[in-house]
Design a protein around this motif. Structure first.
Motif, PDB file in Angstrom:
ATOM      1  N   SER A   8      27.956  -2.557  -3.043  1.00 24.41           N
ATOM      2  CA  SER A   8      29.404  -2.481  -2.911  1.00 24.41           C
ATOM      3  C   SER A   8      30.035  -3.870  -3.020  1.00 24.41           C
ATOM      4  O   SER A   8      30.456  -4.444  -2.025  1.00 24.41           O
ATOM      5  CB  SER A   8      29.760  -1.841  -1.568  1.00 24.41           C
ATOM      6  N   ALA A  41      30.071   1.973  -8.950  1.00 32.92           N
ATOM      7  CA  ALA A  41      31.106   2.313  -7.963  1.00 32.92           C
ATOM      8  C   ALA A  41      32.457   2.522  -8.630  1.00 32.92           C
ATOM      9  O   ALA A  41      33.277   3.310  -8.148  1.00 32.92           O
ATOM     10  CB  ALA A  41      31.207   1.228  -6.897  1.00 32.92           C
ATOM     11  N   ASP A  46      32.408   4.975  -4.269  1.00 37.88           N
ATOM     12  CA  ASP A  46      31.701   4.078  -3.354  1.00 37.88           C
ATOM     13  C   ASP A  46      30.339   4.595  -2.901  1.00 37.88           C
ATOM     14  O   ASP A  46      29.488   3.822  -2.485  1.00 37.88           O
ATOM     15  CB  ASP A  46      32.561   3.776  -2.133  1.00 37.88           C
ATOM     16  N   ASP A  47      30.130   5.902  -2.957  1.00 34.00           N
ATOM     17  CA  ASP A  47      28.833   6.451  -2.544  1.00 34.00           C
ATOM     18  C   ASP A  47      27.925   6.726  -3.743  1.00 34.00           C
ATOM     19  O   ASP A  47      27.050   7.575  -3.692  1.00 34.00           O
ATOM     20  CB  ASP A  47      29.029   7.715  -1.714  1.00 34.00           C
ATOM     21  N   TRP A  48      28.086   5.967  -4.801  1.00 31.61           N
ATOM     22  CA  TRP A  48      27.355   6.182  -6.049  1.00 31.61           C
ATOM     23  C   TRP A  48      25.845   6.158  -5.866  1.00 31.61           C
ATOM     24  O   TRP A  48      25.127   6.899  -6.512  1.00 31.61           O
ATOM     25  CB  TRP A  48      27.769   5.137  -7.087  1.00 31.61           C
ATOM     26  N   TYR A  49      25.340   5.324  -4.980  1.00 30.32           N
ATOM     27  CA  TYR A  49      23.901   5.154  -4.799  1.00 30.32           C
ATOM     28  C   TYR A  49      23.251   6.335  -4.085  1.00 30.32           C
ATOM     29  O   TYR A  49      22.031   6.452  -4.054  1.00 30.32           O
ATOM     30  CB  TYR A  49      23.599   3.851  -4.047  1.00 30.32           C
ATOM     31  N   LEU A  50      24.052   7.231  -3.518  1.00 29.99           N
ATOM     32  CA  LEU A  50      23.518   8.403  -2.830  1.00 29.99           C
ATOM     33  C   LEU A  50      23.224   9.551  -3.786  1.00 29.99           C
ATOM     34  O   LEU A  50      22.521  10.492  -3.436  1.00 29.99           O
ATOM     35  CB  LEU A  50      24.502   8.880  -1.757  1.00 29.99           C
ATOM     36  N   HIS A  51      23.775   9.498  -4.992  1.00 26.41           N
ATOM     37  CA  HIS A  51      23.605  10.552  -5.985  1.00 26.41           C
ATOM     38  C   HIS A  51      22.671  10.084  -7.090  1.00 26.41           C
ATOM     39  O   HIS A  51      22.895   9.040  -7.686  1.00 26.41           O
ATOM     40  CB  HIS A  51      24.956  10.938  -6.593  1.00 26.41           C
ATOM     41  N   PRO A  58      19.235   2.976   0.684  1.00 24.33           N
ATOM     42  CA  PRO A  58      20.431   2.587   1.448  1.00 24.33           C
ATOM     43  C   PRO A  58      20.037   1.929   2.766  1.00 24.33           C
ATOM     44  O   PRO A  58      18.999   2.243   3.348  1.00 24.33           O
ATOM     45  CB  PRO A  58      21.163   3.904   1.693  1.00 24.33           C
TER      46      PRO A  58
END
Length: 73
Positions: A8, A41, A46-51, A58
């Motif tokens: 981020s 992002a 902002d939560d791109w790394y979770l998908h 994380p």
């Protein structure tokens, strides 16, 4: 060795994220009239790394245990 990829960054629009060089958006080393590669992002949120499977773990946040009433003696 590849640089760590920031999850981020504060101003992702100022940098090209297409390779490990992380060039300023107004001075791309790729040349040839290339466009800046956007940070995930900017495209996904902002939560791109979770998908998906980015291979990024994380950070795990830990709550302050001093607030736990069970630990007071």
């Amino acid at each position: 060795m590849a640089k760590n990829f920031p999850i981020s960054p504060k101003h992702p629009e100022r940098i090209c994220w297409g390779c490990d060089r992380y060039c300023p958006a107004n001075s791309l080393a790729c040349g040839n009239g290339s466009d800046r590669t956007m940070h995930p992002a900017e495209m996904i949120g902002d939560d791109w790394y979770l998908h998906g499977d980015w291979g990024i773990e994380p950070l795990i946040t830990v709550e302050d245990v001093t607030d736990d009433p069970g630990l007071k003696g």
